[in-house]
Write a protein that holds these residues in place. Structure first.
Motif, short mmCIF file in Angstrom:
data_model
loop_
_atom_site.label_atom_id
_atom_site.label_comp_id
_atom_site.label_asym_id
_atom_site.label_seq_id
_atom_site.Cartn_x
_atom_site.Cartn_y
_atom_site.Cartn_z
N MET A 58 0.86 -1.18 0.00
CA MET A 58 0.00 0.00 0.00
C MET A 58 0.90 1.23 0.00
O MET A 58 1.79 1.34 0.83
N VAL A 59 0.65 2.14 -0.94
CA VAL A 59 1.33 3.42 -0.95
C VAL A 59 0.35 4.41 -0.34
O VAL A 59 -0.76 4.61 -0.85
N ILE A 60 0.74 5.00 0.78
CA ILE A 60 -0.15 5.90 1.51
C ILE A 60 0.55 7.24 1.74
O ILE A 60 1.77 7.33 1.72
N PRO A 61 -0.24 8.31 1.95
CA PRO A 61 0.37 9.62 2.16
C PRO A 61 1.04 9.70 3.52
O PRO A 61 0.71 8.94 4.44
N ARG A 62 1.97 10.62 3.65
CA ARG A 62 2.56 10.93 4.94
C ARG A 62 1.65 11.95 5.60
O ARG A 62 1.33 12.98 5.02
N MET A 77 -4.85 6.23 -1.69
CA MET A 77 -4.07 5.07 -1.30
C MET A 77 -3.90 4.21 -2.54
O MET A 77 -4.85 4.02 -3.29
N GLY A 78 -2.69 3.76 -2.79
CA GLY A 78 -2.46 2.89 -3.94
C GLY A 78 -2.20 1.47 -3.49
O GLY A 78 -1.45 1.24 -2.54
N LEU A 79 -2.83 0.52 -4.15
CA LEU A 79 -2.67 -0.89 -3.81
C LEU A 79 -1.76 -1.55 -4.84
O LEU A 79 -1.96 -1.40 -6.04
N ILE A 80 -0.77 -2.29 -4.36
CA ILE A 80 0.15 -3.01 -5.23
C ILE A 80 -0.09 -4.50 -5.04
O ILE A 80 0.15 -5.05 -3.96
N LEU A 88 7.89 1.37 -9.11
CA LEU A 88 6.94 1.88 -8.14
C LEU A 88 6.75 3.36 -8.43
O LEU A 88 7.70 4.15 -8.33
N SER A 89 5.55 3.74 -8.84
CA SER A 89 5.22 5.13 -9.10
C SER A 89 4.36 5.66 -7.98
O SER A 89 3.67 4.89 -7.29
N ILE A 90 4.40 6.96 -7.78
CA ILE A 90 3.66 7.59 -6.69
C ILE A 90 2.69 8.60 -7.28
O ILE A 90 3.10 9.53 -7.97
N SER A 91 1.41 8.42 -7.04
CA SER A 91 0.40 9.37 -7.47
C SER A 91 0.25 10.43 -6.38
O SER A 91 0.00 10.10 -5.23
N LEU A 92 0.45 11.70 -6.75
CA LEU A 92 0.37 12.79 -5.78
C LEU A 92 -0.64 13.84 -6.22
O LEU A 92 -0.81 14.09 -7.41
N TRP A 93 -1.28 14.49 -5.24
CA TRP A 93 -2.27 15.52 -5.49
C TRP A 93 -2.02 16.67 -4.52
O TRP A 93 -1.95 16.46 -3.30
N ASN A 94 -1.89 17.87 -5.06
CA ASN A 94 -1.76 19.08 -4.25
C ASN A 94 -3.15 19.63 -4.02
O ASN A 94 -3.73 20.27 -4.89
N VAL A 112 3.75 0.47 2.68
CA VAL A 112 3.46 -0.47 3.76
C VAL A 112 3.12 -1.81 3.11
O VAL A 112 2.33 -1.87 2.17
N VAL A 113 3.73 -2.88 3.60
CA VAL A 113 3.40 -4.22 3.13
C VAL A 113 2.51 -4.86 4.17
O VAL A 113 2.85 -4.89 5.36
#
Length: 142
Positions: A58-62, A77-80, A88-94, A112-113
């Motif tokens: 899981m790719v999650i924001p800080r 949240m991105g699920l792998i 591994l790419s990161i989708s970000l939004w301002n 996070v695994v």
């Protein structure tokens, strides 16, 4: 198969690592400026392959970046999946009203695994009644 980008860093959960830092941080490889309400996908510089179907990434924001600057993961949240092999790419939004500068090496997200359980779903015609039933959002309290 060769990976592009090649695997440059390997993160393995070990007891000593868990004791000092609970998750791995994802960092961009290039400088990016995100305008207000802009979103983008940036490379992290690492490739990933979890392989074991009992785990997912899981790719999650800080939380500090979201609360203080308005920078969150673009899809929240991105699920792998465990069978994904590749960058591994990161989708970000301002979501703020100010430009946000993202520099190489900035810790912009967390990887996070988690352990997952594979289940078989069963189609049913109806459910057994419960006290809650179809009551949804907010039905169990504030």
């Amino acid at each position: 198969a060769s990976l592009s980008p090649p695997l440059t860093r390997v993160f393995l959960p070990t007891p000593s690592r868990r004791a000092t830092r609970s998750v791995t941080t994802a960092t961009p490889t290039s400088r990016t400026v995100l305008a207000p309400n802009e979103s983008t996908i940036i490379p992290s510089g690492i490739s990933i392959f979890i392989e074991d179907s009992e785990f997912a990434g899981m790719v999650i924001p800080r939380s500090g970046l979201g609360a203080k600057k308005g920078l969150v993961c673009g899809n929240l949240m991105g699920l792998i999946d465990s069978d994904y092999q590749g960058p591994l790419s990161i989708s970000l939004w301002n979501r703020s009203e100010e430009n946000i500068l993202i520099e190489p090496g900035d810790r912009v997200a967390q990887l996070v695994v988690i352990k997952v359980t594979q289940v078989n779903l069963e189609e049913v015609v109806e459910f057994a009644e419960t006290d809650r039933g179809e009551k949804g959002f907010g039905s169990t309290g504030d």
